[in-house]
Design an enzyme around this catalytic site. Sequence first.
Site, short mmCIF file in Angstrom:
data_model
loop_
_atom_site.label_atom_id
_atom_site.label_comp_id
_atom_site.label_asym_id
_atom_site.label_seq_id
_atom_site.Cartn_x
_atom_site.Cartn_y
_atom_site.Cartn_z
N ASP A 30 24.36 74.39 112.02
CA ASP A 30 23.93 75.78 111.38
C ASP A 30 22.83 76.35 112.40
O ASP A 30 22.25 75.38 113.28
CB ASP A 30 23.12 75.59 110.00
CG ASP A 30 23.04 76.85 109.16
OD1 ASP A 30 23.81 77.09 108.48
OD2 ASP A 30 22.11 77.64 109.72
N THR A 121 35.13 84.55 103.75
CA THR A 121 35.87 85.51 103.13
C THR A 121 36.05 86.73 104.32
O THR A 121 35.05 87.30 104.35
CB THR A 121 35.49 86.00 101.90
OG1 THR A 121 35.33 84.78 101.00
CG2 THR A 121 36.30 87.01 101.23
N GLU A 151 38.42 79.89 100.40
CA GLU A 151 37.64 78.71 99.56
C GLU A 151 37.53 79.52 98.33
O GLU A 151 37.11 80.79 98.23
CB GLU A 151 36.36 78.30 100.28
CG GLU A 151 35.75 77.37 99.37
CD GLU A 151 36.65 76.31 98.99
OE1 GLU A 151 36.92 75.77 99.99
OE2 GLU A 151 36.78 76.06 97.87
N PHE A 152 37.85 78.92 97.30
CA PHE A 152 37.87 79.38 95.92
C PHE A 152 36.74 78.80 95.07
O PHE A 152 36.81 78.83 93.74
CB PHE A 152 39.16 79.07 95.21
CG PHE A 152 40.22 79.72 96.12
CD1 PHE A 152 40.51 81.16 96.13
CD2 PHE A 152 41.40 79.21 96.84
CE1 PHE A 152 41.53 81.96 96.77
CE2 PHE A 152 42.32 79.88 97.58
CZ PHE A 152 42.21 81.28 97.69
N ARG A 154 33.52 78.08 92.88
CA ARG A 154 32.58 78.78 92.36
C ARG A 154 30.88 78.11 92.38
O ARG A 154 31.15 76.96 92.37
CB ARG A 154 32.83 78.85 90.65
CG ARG A 154 34.08 79.64 90.23
CD ARG A 154 34.43 79.16 88.96
NE ARG A 154 34.64 77.57 88.73
CZ ARG A 154 34.62 76.94 87.73
NH1 ARG A 154 34.33 77.49 86.58
NH2 ARG A 154 34.70 75.55 87.67
N LYS A 204 42.45 85.79 99.21
CA LYS A 204 41.19 85.82 98.70
C LYS A 204 40.61 86.64 98.16
O LYS A 204 39.97 86.93 96.85
CB LYS A 204 40.38 85.16 100.06
CG LYS A 204 38.77 85.05 99.47
CD LYS A 204 38.38 84.22 98.42
CE LYS A 204 37.20 84.32 97.80
NZ LYS A 204 36.06 83.30 98.17
N CYS A 260 29.44 86.96 95.78
CA CYS A 260 30.96 87.36 96.07
C CYS A 260 31.61 88.47 95.42
O CYS A 260 32.01 89.46 96.16
CB CYS A 260 31.45 86.04 95.67
SG CYS A 260 30.84 84.66 96.44
N LYS A 320 24.29 83.37 87.58
CA LYS A 320 25.08 82.88 86.54
C LYS A 320 24.41 81.47 86.08
O LYS A 320 23.56 81.19 86.84
CB LYS A 320 26.68 82.78 86.86
CG LYS A 320 26.72 81.94 87.89
CD LYS A 320 28.01 81.83 88.36
CE LYS A 320 28.64 80.27 88.96
NZ LYS A 320 29.72 80.23 89.28
N ARG A 327 20.98 86.10 94.29
CA ARG A 327 21.52 87.16 95.04
C ARG A 327 22.53 88.02 94.13
O ARG A 327 23.29 87.50 93.61
CB ARG A 327 22.58 86.74 96.35
CG ARG A 327 21.52 85.99 97.26
CD ARG A 327 22.41 85.50 98.22
NE ARG A 327 23.08 84.33 97.99
CZ ARG A 327 24.16 83.79 98.53
NH1 ARG A 327 24.67 84.43 100.13
NH2 ARG A 327 24.65 82.97 98.03
C1 UGA Z 1 33.43 83.77 92.52
C2 UGA Z 1 34.85 82.96 92.26
O1 UGA Z 1 35.14 82.72 90.92
C3 UGA Z 1 35.37 81.85 93.09
O2 UGA Z 1 36.58 81.60 92.79
C4 UGA Z 1 35.13 82.43 94.55
O3 UGA Z 1 35.47 81.22 95.42
C5 UGA Z 1 33.83 82.84 94.88
O4 UGA Z 1 33.47 83.88 93.93
C6 UGA Z 1 33.46 83.06 96.40
O5 UGA Z 1 34.07 84.31 96.62
O6 UGA Z 1 32.92 82.39 97.14
P1 UGA Z 1 30.89 82.69 92.07
O7 UGA Z 1 30.77 83.99 92.58
O8 UGA Z 1 30.48 81.62 92.29
O9 UGA Z 1 32.64 82.49 92.16
O10 UGA Z 1 30.94 82.69 90.39
P2 UGA Z 1 31.70 83.15 88.99
O11 UGA Z 1 31.69 81.89 88.36
O12 UGA Z 1 32.96 83.94 89.46
O13 UGA Z 1 31.01 84.15 88.34
C7 UGA Z 1 30.75 85.57 88.93
C8 UGA Z 1 30.08 86.49 88.06
O14 UGA Z 1 30.75 87.02 86.98
C9 UGA Z 1 28.59 85.84 87.37
O15 UGA Z 1 27.87 86.86 87.47
C10 UGA Z 1 29.20 85.68 85.99
O16 UGA Z 1 27.88 85.39 85.20
C11 UGA Z 1 30.06 86.50 85.61
N1 UGA Z 1 31.13 86.39 84.60
C12 UGA Z 1 31.98 85.20 84.79
C13 UGA Z 1 31.07 86.96 83.52
O17 UGA Z 1 30.61 87.97 83.38
N2 UGA Z 1 32.23 86.91 82.64
C14 UGA Z 1 33.11 85.87 82.84
O18 UGA Z 1 33.75 85.58 81.96
C15 UGA Z 1 32.92 85.01 83.85
#
Ligand code: UGA
Length: 429
Positions: A30, A121, A151-152, A154, A204, A260, A320, A327
């Site tokens: 880093d 991404t 990468e996928f 969460r 992605k 994301c 979440k 962020r």
């Molecule tokens: C998301 C994707 O789910 C990952 O697969 C991906 O790798 C990642 O982005 C990335 O591009 O790096 P992340 O941002 O960590 O992951 O979080 P999520 O679990 O997807 O939640 C995103 C937002 O959607 C949160 O604010 C969560 O509260 C909201 N959410 C999620 C809802 O409002 N309803 C749902 O049913 C699910």
Amino acid sequence: MKISIIGTGYVGLVTGACFAEVGHHVVCVDSDPAKVALLQAGGMPIYEPDLEDLVARNVAAGRLCFSNSTVEGVEKSDVIFIAVPTPPLPDGSVDLSFIERVAREIAGAMTSYKIIVDKSTVPVNTGEKVAETIKRYCKARVEFDIASNPEFLREGFAVGDLMKPDRIVVGVRSPRPVAAMKEIYAPFQAPIIVTDINSAELIKHAANSFLALKISYINAISVLCEASGANVQEVANGMGMDARIGRRFLDASLGFGGSCFPKDLGAFIKISEQLGYDFRLLREVQAINADQMARFVKKITDTLWVLKGKRLGVLGLAFKQNTDDVRQSPAIELCHRLLREGAILRVHDPKAMGKARAVLPDVTYVDDMNEVAEGCDALIVATEWPEFKQLDLERVRKCLTHPILFDGRNLFDVREMEALGFIYKSIGR
Ligand code: UGA
């Protein structure tokens, strides 16, 4: 395998730790000296369940180390992963300057064949640009291959997602790097999709935008549920049992956030525009998400009328559950909106209060979730932390001046809340 990872953020650090856990030798690089020093001293720059133990165990085993030097990373590895940020520019397009700089640094340090893998991404066609850049800045005539490996994971579930992925996507231009990529991922026992680089890059953005679409879809349904007296959770359960739809990501909320989805949606709309396609569907996904926040604020003002001088408790600041990341957090945006209306806020989050203080200074931080409601006119749930379900609701009701609870995450049962004497307003129910 000998691996280096350039960029020690959420993706880079978790990937590095998980690669080390399955037996690879990993150098995490880093450019931020403070972050590297913290990691070398056994500290953690982020909160992610299980990560601290994983890092400590692999550092102790001699399979994981941290460095400030891309040159050291390149020298010590055969495969170099790029995992640096790709933040949005003001017009929604992607700032690729970190990727470009790292590509130049890698090129300058290469003295033998390397595989350079992009994990960040990036817009489709970025791999080609990285390859051109490396070729241009490579001092000697060293052979190399590039690959795309989105990468996928969460946040909040990153270690689990990385150790047990649904699939691994590998984009390549030639067969040569495929064997090494398969060797790296063999211990994870997941299906590996080998495709071209452009498709891998597109997968992605297409996947993240689809997940965001799913959330906006159920949020739009929640509006119909409120207008018709239906229950969005019942509808989501009924829809979700169709295997073609699936129940996951059908939780209505005050909107999605994070580093994301909002960024990737904006980027994908811009990428589409540059490719000559107006992705109207995704613009609507953004609009529904913005409406959802506005509707939630309206729900609060419809009930409380004037917010100036009202004391409100807010549970949840992270974007979440299971993360300290604030962020693009809907919870933080909500707080700012309420503050602009003149409300006085008492807030709590199990992990994100430290990071929230920098972006939300003018509120009272409360350590105990059960004390947030003390003397407040209403309590608001803004993040889906499971521990909020354990709230002492009897105590909360008694310490609110009025028993009003706005739930932006549908954590509680409507009938139970009403039976407890709450005026309970949630989403789509
Ligand atoms: C998301 C994707 O789910 C990952 O697969 C991906 O790798 C990642 O982005 C990335 O591009 O790096 P992340 O941002 O960590 O992951 O979080 P999520 O679990 O997807 O939640 C995103 C937002 O959607 C949160 O604010 C969560 O509260 C909201 N959410 C999620 C809802 O409002 N309803 C749902 O049913 C699910």
